[in-house]
Design a protein around this motif. Structure first.
Motif, mmCIF file in Angstrom:
data_model
loop_
_atom_site.group_PDB
_atom_site.id
_atom_site.type_symbol
_atom_site.label_atom_id
_atom_site.label_comp_id
_atom_site.label_asym_id
_atom_site.label_seq_id
_atom_site.Cartn_x
_atom_site.Cartn_y
_atom_site.Cartn_z
ATOM 1 N N LEU A 91 0.834 -1.204 0.000
ATOM 2 C CA LEU A 91 0.000 0.000 0.000
ATOM 3 C C LEU A 91 0.869 1.254 0.000
ATOM 4 O O LEU A 91 0.616 2.202 -0.736
ATOM 5 N N PHE A 92 1.900 1.254 0.839
ATOM 6 C CA PHE A 92 2.825 2.387 0.896
ATOM 7 C C PHE A 92 3.547 2.569 -0.434
ATOM 8 O O PHE A 92 3.655 3.687 -0.953
ATOM 9 N N VAL A 93 4.039 1.484 -1.000
ATOM 10 C CA VAL A 93 4.773 1.554 -2.268
ATOM 11 C C VAL A 93 3.849 2.036 -3.390
ATOM 12 O O VAL A 93 4.249 2.870 -4.212
ATOM 13 N N THR A 94 2.634 1.541 -3.433
ATOM 14 C CA THR A 94 1.689 1.942 -4.472
ATOM 15 C C THR A 94 1.352 3.425 -4.366
ATOM 16 O O THR A 94 1.324 4.138 -5.366
ATOM 17 N N LEU B 149 2.997 8.960 -7.155
ATOM 18 C CA LEU B 149 3.603 10.293 -7.260
ATOM 19 C C LEU B 149 4.862 10.289 -8.107
ATOM 20 O O LEU B 149 5.310 11.338 -8.558
ATOM 21 N N TRP B 150 5.438 9.142 -8.299
ATOM 22 C CA TRP B 150 6.779 9.044 -8.845
ATOM 23 C C TRP B 150 6.811 8.632 -10.311
ATOM 24 O O TRP B 150 7.377 9.311 -11.157
ATOM 25 N N ASN B 151 6.215 7.487 -10.614
ATOM 26 C CA ASN B 151 6.399 6.881 -11.922
ATOM 27 C C ASN B 151 5.170 6.030 -12.237
ATOM 28 O O ASN B 151 4.825 5.129 -11.475
ATOM 29 N N MET B 152 4.527 6.297 -13.361
ATOM 30 C CA MET B 152 3.296 5.584 -13.697
ATOM 31 C C MET B 152 3.510 4.094 -13.988
ATOM 32 O O MET B 152 2.736 3.277 -13.504
ATOM 33 N N PHE C 227 3.806 2.472 -10.710
ATOM 34 C CA PHE C 227 2.509 2.484 -10.026
ATOM 35 C C PHE C 227 1.637 1.323 -10.502
ATOM 36 O O PHE C 227 1.044 0.613 -9.691
ATOM 37 N N TYR C 228 1.551 1.133 -11.808
ATOM 38 C CA TYR C 228 0.699 0.065 -12.333
ATOM 39 C C TYR C 228 1.206 -1.318 -11.940
ATOM 40 O O TYR C 228 0.415 -2.220 -11.650
ATOM 41 N N VAL C 229 2.511 -1.497 -11.898
ATOM 42 C CA VAL C 229 3.068 -2.782 -11.456
ATOM 43 C C VAL C 229 2.751 -3.014 -9.984
ATOM 44 O O VAL C 229 2.291 -4.091 -9.592
ATOM 45 N N SER C 230 2.982 -1.997 -9.147
ATOM 46 C CA SER C 230 2.724 -2.173 -7.713
ATOM 47 C C SER C 230 1.234 -2.333 -7.435
ATOM 48 O O SER C 230 0.844 -3.098 -6.549
ATOM 49 N N LEU C 231 0.379 -1.651 -8.192
ATOM 50 C CA LEU C 231 -1.066 -1.816 -8.017
ATOM 51 C C LEU C 231 -1.497 -3.231 -8.399
ATOM 52 O O LEU C 231 -2.291 -3.858 -7.690
ATOM 53 N N GLY C 232 -0.959 -3.737 -9.493
ATOM 54 C CA GLY C 232 -1.280 -5.112 -9.886
ATOM 55 C C GLY C 232 -0.843 -6.128 -8.851
ATOM 56 O O GLY C 232 -1.589 -7.053 -8.519
ATOM 57 N N LEU C 233 0.354 -5.959 -8.328
ATOM 58 C CA LEU C 233 0.842 -6.876 -7.286
ATOM 59 C C LEU C 233 0.024 -6.763 -6.002
ATOM 60 O O LEU C 233 -0.252 -7.769 -5.346
ATOM 61 N N LEU C 234 -0.366 -5.539 -5.661
ATOM 62 C CA LEU C 234 -1.186 -5.330 -4.469
ATOM 63 C C LEU C 234 -2.538 -6.013 -4.624
ATOM 64 O O LEU C 234 -2.985 -6.730 -3.714
#
Length: 122
Positions: free
Chosen positions: A83-86, A91-94, A97-104
């Motif tokens: 959640l923190f990483v996503t 804010l950082w890199n789209m 973001f999409y990779v971390s959202l998918g993993l989350l």
């Protein structure tokens, strides 16, 4: 999020609508959950302490078993970290973001499915 924005590592002008919505849901939803848990705990301690402890002891063993079987503390900490990483990646890199959202979402789905399977099995 505030630190990342203040030191200029992220550029929130380049956020997609999904990234904006998800980061707001995670940030403000997390604050809402914390506030709700504090209020609930205060009410429990003030009014029905003994009833709550008795009720908790009755179902505590089965809940603990299901929690452990569905990943336990390790998966809970992993979800919090993701959640923190996503939220930060929004804010950082789209692409990040999409990779971390998918993993989350995959991790949360995996935990929910395993909990449901063990809840039904035992």
């Amino acid at each position: 999020m505030v630190i990342v924005g203040m030191i200029g590592l992220g550029d929130s002008r380049k956020m997609t609508r999904l990234a904006t919505a998800v980061s707001r849901i995670i940030f403000f939803g997390g604050m809402g959950v914390v506030i709700a848990k504090i209020v609930r705990s205060n009410k429990m301690l003030a009014n029905q302490r003994l009833l709550w402890e008795e009720e908790k002891s009755k179902k505590e063993e089965r809940d603990r078993f299901l929690h452990d079987k569905s990943g336990g503390l390790v998966v809970d900490v992993l979800i919090l970290a993701m959640l923190f990483v996503t939220c930060t990646a929004a804010l950082w890199n789209m692409p990040a973001f999409y990779v971390s959202l998918g993993l989350l979402l995959f991790t949360a789905l995996l935990k929910a499915v395993s909990y449901a399977v063990y809840n039904r099995k035992y």
